[in-house]
Design a protein around this motif. Structure first.
Motif, PDB file in Angstrom:
ATOM      1  N   ALA A 446       0.851  -1.193   0.000  1.00 55.52           N
ATOM      2  CA  ALA A 446       0.000   0.000   0.000  1.00 55.52           C
ATOM      3  C   ALA A 446       0.887   1.243   0.000  1.00 55.52           C
ATOM      4  O   ALA A 446       2.037   1.209   0.448  1.00 55.52           O
ATOM      5  N   CYS A 447       0.359   2.341  -0.494  1.00 53.42           N
ATOM      6  CA  CYS A 447       1.140   3.572  -0.639  1.00 53.42           C
ATOM      7  C   CYS A 447       1.782   3.967   0.691  1.00 53.42           C
ATOM      8  O   CYS A 447       1.070   4.258   1.670  1.00 53.42           O
ATOM      9  N   PRO A 448       3.109   4.008   0.766  1.00 56.44           N
ATOM     10  CA  PRO A 448       3.763   4.323   2.040  1.00 56.44           C
ATOM     11  C   PRO A 448       3.619   5.788   2.438  1.00 56.44           C
ATOM     12  O   PRO A 448       3.791   6.138   3.604  1.00 56.44           O
ATOM     13  N   GLY A 449       3.288   6.663   1.476  1.00 60.95           N
ATOM     14  CA  GLY A 449       3.181   8.089   1.769  1.00 60.95           C
ATOM     15  C   GLY A 449       1.765   8.571   1.983  1.00 60.95           C
ATOM     16  O   GLY A 449       1.499   9.783   1.948  1.00 60.95           O
ATOM     17  N   ARG A 450       0.832   7.657   2.250  1.00 65.09           N
ATOM     18  CA  ARG A 450      -0.584   8.051   2.327  1.00 65.09           C
ATOM     19  C   ARG A 450      -0.869   8.955   3.532  1.00 65.09           C
ATOM     20  O   ARG A 450      -1.737   9.831   3.454  1.00 65.09           O
ATOM     21  N   PHE A 451      -0.165   8.762   4.647  1.00 63.13           N
ATOM     22  CA  PHE A 451      -0.393   9.627   5.816  1.00 63.13           C
ATOM     23  C   PHE A 451       0.149  11.034   5.548  1.00 63.13           C
ATOM     24  O   PHE A 451      -0.465  12.030   5.952  1.00 63.13           O
ATOM     25  N   PHE A 452       1.269  11.097   4.869  1.00 60.98           N
ATOM     26  CA  PHE A 452       1.819  12.386   4.445  1.00 60.98           C
ATOM     27  C   PHE A 452       0.834  13.106   3.533  1.00 60.98           C
ATOM     28  O   PHE A 452       0.543  14.293   3.707  1.00 60.98           O
ATOM     29  N   ALA A 453       0.294  12.372   2.541  1.00 60.82           N
ATOM     30  CA  ALA A 453      -0.667  12.967   1.603  1.00 60.82           C
ATOM     31  C   ALA A 453      -1.898  13.470   2.337  1.00 60.82           C
ATOM     32  O   ALA A 453      -2.400  14.569   2.071  1.00 60.82           O
ATOM     33  N   SER A 454      -2.407  12.673   3.279  1.00 62.51           N
ATOM     34  CA  SER A 454      -3.594  13.065   4.040  1.00 62.51           C
ATOM     35  C   SER A 454      -3.358  14.372   4.784  1.00 62.51           C
ATOM     36  O   SER A 454      -4.202  15.279   4.759  1.00 62.51           O
ATOM     37  N   ASN A 455      -2.210  14.494   5.447  1.00 66.79           N
ATOM     38  CA  ASN A 455      -1.908  15.728   6.174  1.00 66.79           C
ATOM     39  C   ASN A 455      -1.813  16.922   5.241  1.00 66.79           C
ATOM     40  O   ASN A 455      -2.354  18.005   5.524  1.00 66.79           O
ATOM     41  N   GLN A 456      -1.106  16.759   4.119  1.00 66.40           N
ATOM     42  CA  GLN A 456      -0.938  17.864   3.178  1.00 66.40           C
ATOM     43  C   GLN A 456      -2.292  18.337   2.642  1.00 66.40           C
ATOM     44  O   GLN A 456      -2.557  19.538   2.541  1.00 66.40           O
TER      45      GLN A 456
END
Length: 503
Positions: A446-456
């Motif tokens: 699964a996308c490892p940067g999804r939490f980063f994307a959500s915050n942005q």
């Protein structure tokens, strides 16, 4: 006729013959090898027709496949050969496989012929920096990111004292790039115009160059790459990124005795420290610059697109604006409106709206994809040969659980209501992949940067909601239809959204 003229003629003839032979080879070798599965969309033997249909209406083809075969597999004819699509249920079988057995990153790289576009580059340094270091430190960057977002809107957007048309694709590209760069390369490089241009242009060169090179048969690509301008620019992007990064790296190297290892908090530091920890001797300044380009490519464009989709949905459904504003004011009242890390998790209405927007306008209609790195046999006996890309048909709204309500309607607070039960309070979140929500993939890859994307996305949408009113330009009725490029879902770039500063 002199010797020089004869030589020129023979060179031209030899070139023409080579091209002719190559074309004949390509014509025969390009005929797709088929799997023993029903075919969808194979209504023409003309390659151009097949390509046009897959490029322009892959969503229609996949719905057609679902309606015909429901829980069965099928294949879709594409210019790159048949593409195998699996029903959602097989995601459970592929989910536990590691990236050396079934790789999502390799599948993505193959779609953009990453061997040539340079994105076929899996790095344990990069993956560790994103999965561990970035996710661990996200809360520490909320104030910094919000500051960069505010700086972009104040310096790049017009005053918007009255209704002003905004090109969201252009403006948000810069906002997301700069907000991301604050974490990736730190201040002040995150505001360097050349760095931002380089990091955003690289992804466009990869996508455009890859599509152009795919028009050539694989046997001809080693030579053809030098006739595609974007392929040359990709190499230039990497070199320019290194040149721009070197002064910062040299400055840090000179300060190494005064600054404790790990005290700097950005992707540069995390990658350097992780490479040391892994003992990666191939990691040098050039590799660091290359990984920065790849990280920016993965982060910037998909995040920008998710924000644009959400703004289109807000402009089409203005009844959601006031409830979302009230939530933002309520969660930040303890800090006089200043956004802090704990506030992001309390934005349950906004999180729900983002998830519903992504449910209707996902980044792709087949977000679960894997390249089989080894032969894989599924439970029904179907054998996936090594090297084959398979995708799950993940955007069939009819497959939503019954408790979600009408799957075809847009309910921005659908997931907010589902989370109202105490036992479900931490479920149904935007960044949480599940069997029923595969927009970020599913399983180990699964996308490892999804939490980063959500915050942005939350920080940028929160800024817009608390500073502007928005609406569509006159003549736009309802939510503009999305455009398709293969399985990718794009927001119509011709649509203008009007912004007006709140008083």
């Amino acid at each position: 006729m002199n010797t020089q003229s004869t030589s020129v003629i023979w060179t031209v003839v030899a070139t023409a013959v080579a091209v002719l032979i190559g074309s004949v080879i390509a014509m025969f070798a390009r005929r797709p090898k088929s799997f023993n599965l029903p075919m969808v969309g194979f209504d023409s033997s003309d390659l151009a027709t097949l390509k046009a249909r897959y490029v322009q209406e892959a969503d229609v083809l996949l719905r057609e496949g679902y309606q015909k075969f429901k829980n069965g597999m099928f294949q879709v004819a594409t210019p790159d050969g048949p593409r195998v699509f699996l029903p959602r249920k097989f995601a459970h079988e592929l989910k536990p496989l590691n990236r050396h057995q079934a790789s999502g990153m390799k599948a993505l790289a193959d779609r953009h012929i990453g061997h040539y576009t340079t994105i076929d580059h899996e790095s344990d340094v990069m993956l560790g920096a994103i999965k561990i270091d970035l996710n661990r430190n996200l809360g520490n960057f909320v104030g910094d990111v919000e500051h960069e977002v505010a700086y972009c809107f104040e310096s790049l957007f017009p005053p918007c004292d009255d209704w002003t048309p905004i090109d969201l694709h252009e403006k948000l590209l810069r906002v997301v790039a700069q907000a991301s760069a604050r974490i990736f390369v730190g201040y002040p490089l995150c505001r360097n115009e050349e760095w931002l241009a380089c990091s955003t242009k690289f992804a466009l060169d990869v996508m455009t160059g890859g599509e152009k090179l795919k028009q050539w048969h694989p046997w001809l690509r080693p030579v053809a790459q030098y006739f595609v301008p974007e392929m040359t620019r990709i190499r230039g992007d990497h070199q320019r990124a290194l040149e721009l990064l070197l002064p910062e790296l040299e400055k840090r190297s000179g300060q190494s005795e005064q600054v404790a290892p790990g005290s700097r908090n950005d992707m540069i530091e995390w990658m350097q420290q992780r490479a040391k920890k892994l003992g990666d001797r191939s990691f040098d300044n050039r590799e660091l610059a290359n990984l920065q380009m790849l990280t920016a490519t993965a982060a910037i464009h998909t995040t920008r697109l998710a924000i644009i989709h959400a703004l289109y949905d807000l402009a089409a459904r203005p009844e959601y604006v006031e409830p979302l504003r009230r939530e933002l004011l309520d969660v930040t009242k303890d800090s006089n409106g200043v956004l802090q890390k704990q506030h992001l998790t309390r934005m349950r209405m906004l999180d729900s709206f983002m998830k519903e927007s992504q449910r209707h306008s996902p980044p792709s209609v087949a977000t679960f994809q894997r390249k089989a790195m080894i032969p894989i046999q599924l439970s029904d006996g179907f054998k996936i040969p090594a090297g084959t890309i398979v995708q799950c048909n993940t955007n069939i709204l009819d497959e939503a659980p019954a408790e979600w309500g009408d799957p075809h309607s847009f309910d921005g607070f659908r997931f907010y209501k589902l989370r109202s039960k105490p036992e479900d309070a931490n479920k149904f979140q935007f960044a949480s992949p599940s069997y029923d929500s595969m927009q970020f993939g599913f399983g180990n890859d699964a996308c490892p940067g999804r939490f980063f994307a959500s915050n942005q996305i939350k920080i940028i949408l929160a800024y817009i909601l608390t500073h502007y009113d928005i609406k569509f330009e006159d003549g736009v009725v309802g939510r503009p239809r999305n455009l398709m490029f293969e399985v990718n879902v794009l927001a119509d770039p011709t649509v203008k959204v009007l912004f007006k500063k709140l008083r």
